[in-house]
Write an enzyme that holds these catalytic residues in place. Structure first.
Site, PDB file in Angstrom:
ATOM      1  N   LYS B  96      43.980  34.525  24.912  1.00  0.00           N
ATOM      2  CA  LYS B  96      43.362  35.521  25.783  1.00  0.00           C
ATOM      3  C   LYS B  96      44.476  36.180  26.577  1.00  0.00           C
ATOM      4  O   LYS B  96      45.131  35.536  27.401  1.00  0.00           O
ATOM      5  CB  LYS B  96      42.360  34.843  26.731  1.00  0.00           C
ATOM      6  CG  LYS B  96      41.816  35.768  27.808  1.00  0.00           C
ATOM      7  CD  LYS B  96      40.946  35.004  28.782  1.00  0.00           C
ATOM      8  CE  LYS B  96      40.740  35.792  30.072  1.00  0.00           C
ATOM      9  NZ  LYS B  96      40.020  35.005  31.085  1.00  0.00           N
ATOM     10  N   GLY B 157      36.950  35.578  40.058  1.00  0.00           N
ATOM     11  CA  GLY B 157      36.667  34.688  41.179  1.00  0.00           C
ATOM     12  C   GLY B 157      35.690  35.228  42.200  1.00  0.00           C
ATOM     13  O   GLY B 157      35.336  34.525  43.151  1.00  0.00           O
ATOM     14  N   ALA B 183      35.220  37.595  33.543  1.00  0.00           N
ATOM     15  CA  ALA B 183      35.321  37.241  34.957  1.00  0.00           C
ATOM     16  C   ALA B 183      34.130  37.716  35.790  1.00  0.00           C
ATOM     17  O   ALA B 183      33.469  38.694  35.457  1.00  0.00           O
ATOM     18  CB  ALA B 183      36.591  37.854  35.525  1.00  0.00           C
ATOM     19  N   GLY B 184      33.904  36.983  36.868  1.00  0.00           N
ATOM     20  CA  GLY B 184      32.917  37.414  37.856  1.00  0.00           C
ATOM     21  C   GLY B 184      31.516  36.910  37.620  1.00  0.00           C
ATOM     22  O   GLY B 184      30.623  37.141  38.437  1.00  0.00           O
TER      23      GLY B 184
END
Lengths: 67, 225
Positions: B96, B157, B183-184
């Protein structure tokens, strides 16, 4: 014999011939890790034959949690 | 069935590692998640602490595929180096690409991500670039040959969930490769929403969700996925 590991100077009190010996000296021989020796990434089967010399540079990394 | 490069997966869930209270709970959470892919990062080892725990020692290395990220890289060159270090472990050939371009928002650097993706593809890696929810950038990454696209739902995050569902929908609609919302993701609801957007093949779930919501024995949230 002095080498640099992860950016820090390390004075070796006994002669070290190979990367495999270096790992044993650092008590890291059983760890899952990856070594870059003088900017060359080593595969595990190269640890035994990769020769260590005074002034050599090493990066020793491992896997940590991440996303 | 999820296909990424030459690998096929039954599970639509990629599981982040780290942030668990301890490795025993992590192992239980991993086992019960049903995931086939675990993500991790590469970091300098403290060579003066031979007793430091090894997060892989509780994991069955033959049971999972491993997806290292290049977190910590600030440019393509650093990302390529981290990818090669991870590959030398012999545990993985997927990577990744994660190159942070803004320390405040932790949003990815699009230019360096494109560069790193191109280099790693040329070197034979299976490349899954982490990107923002920019539709054009996602298309350009796919045109380079990326094996999957990993757009963030919101900043790393933040746990804000999907803040721009329209963009994610556009990315999913145009993509011929899997789209893995990254993410998130802040809750199982966010994960389900990402799938509902249509064709999001799977979700990467940061371990923080699990550790906050799971019981001490790692059981509670598995049904949500």
């Amino acid at each position: 014999m002095k080498i640099r590991v992860n950016g820090e100077g390390v004075q070796l009190k006994q002669p070290i011939q190979t990367v495999e010996e270096l790992l044993h000296h650092l008590n890291l021989e059983k760890k899952s890790l990856i070594i870059e020796h003088n900017h060359i990434i080593l595969k595990k089967d190269q640890h035994r034959e990769s020769q260590v010399s005074d002034g050599d540079q090493f990066e020793i990394v491992h896997f940590v949690g991440g996303g | 069935m999820l296909t990424i490069g030459d690998k096929k997966f039954q599970s639509r869930l990629f599981l982040g590692t780290g942030k668990y209270p301890n490795y025993d709970i992590q192992k239980k959470a991993v086992d019960r998640s049903g995931t086939e892919v675990l993500t991790f990062a590469v970091r300098r080892m403290n060579i003066f602490d031979a007793e430091q725990p090894d997060f892989l020692e509780k994991i069955d290395l033959n049971k999972y595929h491993f997806l290292p990220n290049t977190a910590g890289a600030k440019n393509a060159e650093e990302a390529v180096r981290i990818a090669k270090l991870a590959h030398a472990s012999g545990l993985c050939d997927m990577v990744k690409v994660e190159i942070i371009g803004c320390s405040k928002t932790l949003l990815p650097d699009p230019v360096e991500t494109l560069k790193a993706t191109e280099i790693l593809l040329a070197e034979g890696f299976t490349v899954l670039p982490y990107t923002s929810d920019d539709v054009v950038l996602a298309r350009k990454l796919e045109e380079l040959g990326a094996h999957a696209i990993m757009p963030g739902a919101s900043p790393i995050g933040s746990g804000q969930g999907i803040i721009n569902p329209l963009n994610l929908k556009f990315i999913i609609e145009q993509a011929q490769v899997p789209v893995i919302v990254d993410a998130g993701i802040g809750s199982p609801k966010d994960a389900a929403y990402a799938m509902e957007l249509g064709g999001g093949w799977c979700i990467i779930k940061h371990s923080g969700i699990w550790s906050k919501r799971s019981s001490p024995d790692g059981r509670s949230d598995e049904a949500s996925y």
